[in-house]
Design an enzyme around this catalytic site. Structure first.
Site, PDB file in Angstrom:
ATOM      1  N   GLY A 262       0.827  -1.199   0.000  1.00  0.00           N
ATOM      2  CA  GLY A 262       0.000   0.000   0.000  1.00  0.00           C
ATOM      3  C   GLY A 262       0.856   1.242   0.000  1.00  0.00           C
TER       4      GLY A 262
ATOM      5  CG  PHE B 203       3.233   7.584   2.716  1.00  0.00           C
ATOM      6  CD1 PHE B 203       4.348   7.060   3.343  1.00  0.00           C
ATOM      7  CD2 PHE B 203       3.405   8.220   1.497  1.00  0.00           C
ATOM      8  CE1 PHE B 203       5.609   7.155   2.776  1.00  0.00           C
ATOM      9  CE2 PHE B 203       4.659   8.336   0.922  1.00  0.00           C
ATOM     10  CZ  PHE B 203       5.762   7.792   1.563  1.00  0.00           C
TER      11      PHE B 203
ATOM     12  CG  HIS C  74      15.138  13.151   1.136  1.00  0.00           C
ATOM     13  ND1 HIS C  74      16.438  13.042   0.712  1.00  0.00           N
ATOM     14  CD2 HIS C  74      14.542  11.970   0.798  1.00  0.00           C
ATOM     15  CE1 HIS C  74      16.632  11.868   0.148  1.00  0.00           C
ATOM     16  NE2 HIS C  74      15.512  11.211   0.186  1.00  0.00           N
TER      17      HIS C  74
END
Length: 562
Positions: free
Chosen positions: A448, A450, A467
């Protein structure tokens, strides 16, 4: 006179303290960041920390004697003339060398380990009204003659060439030198790399005897490094990227050995290349320390070149192919990013780099391998107190690696702490690759993004993820983690931190790379603290990692689960 005396005395005392505390093994890595392992041992065997030097400015011999005495230093012999420093001062200040009375004194100072060392005191006599006061003021402010010195006990030509090449490989730049007939010794000066962690910016290699043939090569390199030559070197940096990329593409490193030289013709046949052109490429890479030319047309692999072998655990071959391939093309459109603030990679390829790579399995694999190539940044992480404490939990604990790539970091953590369990959250095609690396009995997999961060973890990892994104997306990612975390859970972030001043940093280079190719950016610790705070998390602290990385530790601000 009192001001001069106290200023020179304070500087001399600081120099004495430095000489007492340091030795070759501790000082060389500070001066040449990145130097470790076999090369550090080789340097320690061939050169020893001998002294630190400074330039003082007495008005007469009695004043110099008083400064030495106040610092507990004694000398039996009068000063010897300093040819090298006198000539440097003459050139720097446009004065006749004959007008500069510069002497050398070398009082002995015992090192912390009892070994004898010296403080090298250069003394420029500045009589009142001599017109040399301005030189003294400038030199005190700039410290151009302050340096640390290493003596080469057995300075044969091969050893001197090897030492000079090693210093160059770690960023030390030739900075002149000279032969002193009064003591029959040859001095090679280097400017320390900008990343050096010691206060001294100049390094001396001192070789007893007359080595003016080696000195001529050293001085020739110094003259080449004047501004125009330096700019040419900068402008041809793209050639280096492509030379390394081709070296990696052709798998030349895999056909070479670090202990045995091989003919360029045989190499060309092994990698299906033109022998003459491959020889030219190898000679270019020899200048960079990637290979070593042992004889005409015979090359062996240097330790840095071995990093471009394909099958080695520490291989950086994928990085060479990535930086010399897709990212090289997009960096060609850097002007688009600078003018518009938009991502050059998307301008060139028509898609975000994650989407572009996902559409090409070969590129996707190369990208994931290139991210794992910086694995040395992870080496100390399993020993982090947060992970060590989780490993001691009586009923075991779970580490959730969010966007953990092919499982390189999570695998290291689980290997060091057999009592821990793992969960890897990644894109579906990456999860399948990670299954081949990680123990399925101790690690679960979540295919998946986040938004799919699972709850129930004791430690959450985000390694070089933030970043990649702008601040809004970072807040969103951190928010998903915060909602999944219990009141007692910990979050560890691995990132490079931008310096708060103008000091050189890999993070500064990566900041440009991220904006041009990814759409993200590097940040300071305070910037990350603000992003964490916006997501309901608090930055507890941060610690350094190899390759100028840092691990940032965060916990929930609100002790109650949300």
């Amino acid at each position: 006179m009192i001001t001069v005396l106290s200023d020179d005395t304070a500087r001399l005392r600081a120099t004495v303290d430095f000489v007492v505390e340091q030795d070759s093994e501790s000082l060389l890595p500070l001066l040449l960041p990145g130097l470790d392992g076999p090369e550090l041992r080789a340097l320690v065997e061939r050169c020893r920390f001998a002294h630190a030097a400074l330039l003082v400015f007495p008005s007469h011999q009695g004043e110099l004697d008083a400064v030495l005495a106040e610092c507990g230093l004694s000398v039996d012999a009068p000063p010897q003339p300093s040819v090298v420093v006198r000539e440097r001062l003459a050139v720097r200040h446009g004065r006749a060398a004959a007008d500069l009375d510069v002497g050398i004194l070398r009082p002995v100072v015992p090192g912390r380990d009892g070994s004898p060392r010296m403080v090298e005191v250069f003394a420029l006599t500045v009589p009142p009204g001599s017109g040399l006061e301005a030189i003294a003021a400038l030199e005190r402010a700039r410290h151009d003659e302050a340096h640390v010195a290493f003596e080469v006990p057995a300075p044969d030509p091969l050893v001197l060439r090897g030492l000079r090449a090693c210093f160059d490989r770690y960023g030390a730049v030739p900075d002149g030198g000279g032969y002193n007939p009064h003591e029959n010794g040859t001095v090679f000066y280097f400017a320390a790399p900008a990343t050096a962690k010691a206060a001294y910016r100049r390094i001396e290699l001192y070789a007893p005897g007359d080595h003016r043939d080696q000195l001529a090569l050293h001085v020739r390199e110094f003259r080449r490094l004047q501004p125009a030559e330096t700019m040419l070197r900068l402008l041809t940096g793209a050639w280096t990227t492509q030379a390394l990329n081709v070296f990696a593409q052709l798998r030349v490193a895999d056909a070479m050995d670090t202990g045995r030289a091989v003919e360029a013709g045989a190499l060309a046949e092994a990698v299906d290349a033109d022998a003459d052109t491959l020889t030219v490429l190898l000679r270019y890479l020899a200048m960079l320390g990637v290979v070593v030319e042992d004889g005409p047309g015979r090359f062996r692999l240097a330790p840095s070149g071995a990093l471009l072998r394909g099958g080695d655990a520490d291989s950086m071959r994928s990085l060479a192919l990535m930086y010399g391939g897709p990212f090289y093309r997009s960096f060609g459109a850097l002007a688009h990013t600078v003018r518009t603030g938009q991502v050059a990679f998307e301008h060139v390829f028509g898609a975000h780099h994650f989407d572009h790579f996902a559409g090409d399995p070969d590129l996707a694999g190369l990208f994931d391998r290139s991210m794992a190539a910086s694995r040395r940044m992870f080496e100390p992480l399993p020993a982090h107190p947060v992970l060590s404490a989780a490993a001691r939990a009586p009923h075991g604990a779970t580490v959730v690696d969010v966007a953990g790539g092919n499982g390189e970091l999570l695998g290291r953590v689980l290997a060091v702490h057999p009592g821990l369990r793992g969960v890897l959250v990644e894109r579906p095609h990456v999860v399948e690759a990670a299954r081949q690396r990680l123990d399925g009995e101790r690690c679960a997999f979540v295919a998946g993004d986040f938004a799919d961060v699972p709850s129930g973890g004791d430690v959450y990892l985000l390694s070089r993820i933030l970043h990649d994104w702008d601040d809004d997306r970072c807040r969103e990612i951190l928010g998903h983690c915060a909602r999944a975390m219990s009141a007692d859970a910990d979050l560890l972030l691995v990132e490079r931190l931008l310096p708060t001043d103008s000091s050189p940093s890999l993070a500064t280079a990566w900041d440009l790379h991220m904006r041009c190719n990814v759409g993200g950016r590097e940040r300071t610790a305070d910037h990350y603290a603000r992003l964490l705070r916006d997501a309901g998390l608090t930055l507890v602290g941060h610690e350094p990692l190899p390759l100028e990385g840092h691990v940032l530790h965060a916990r929930r601000t609100d002790p109650t689960p949300g």
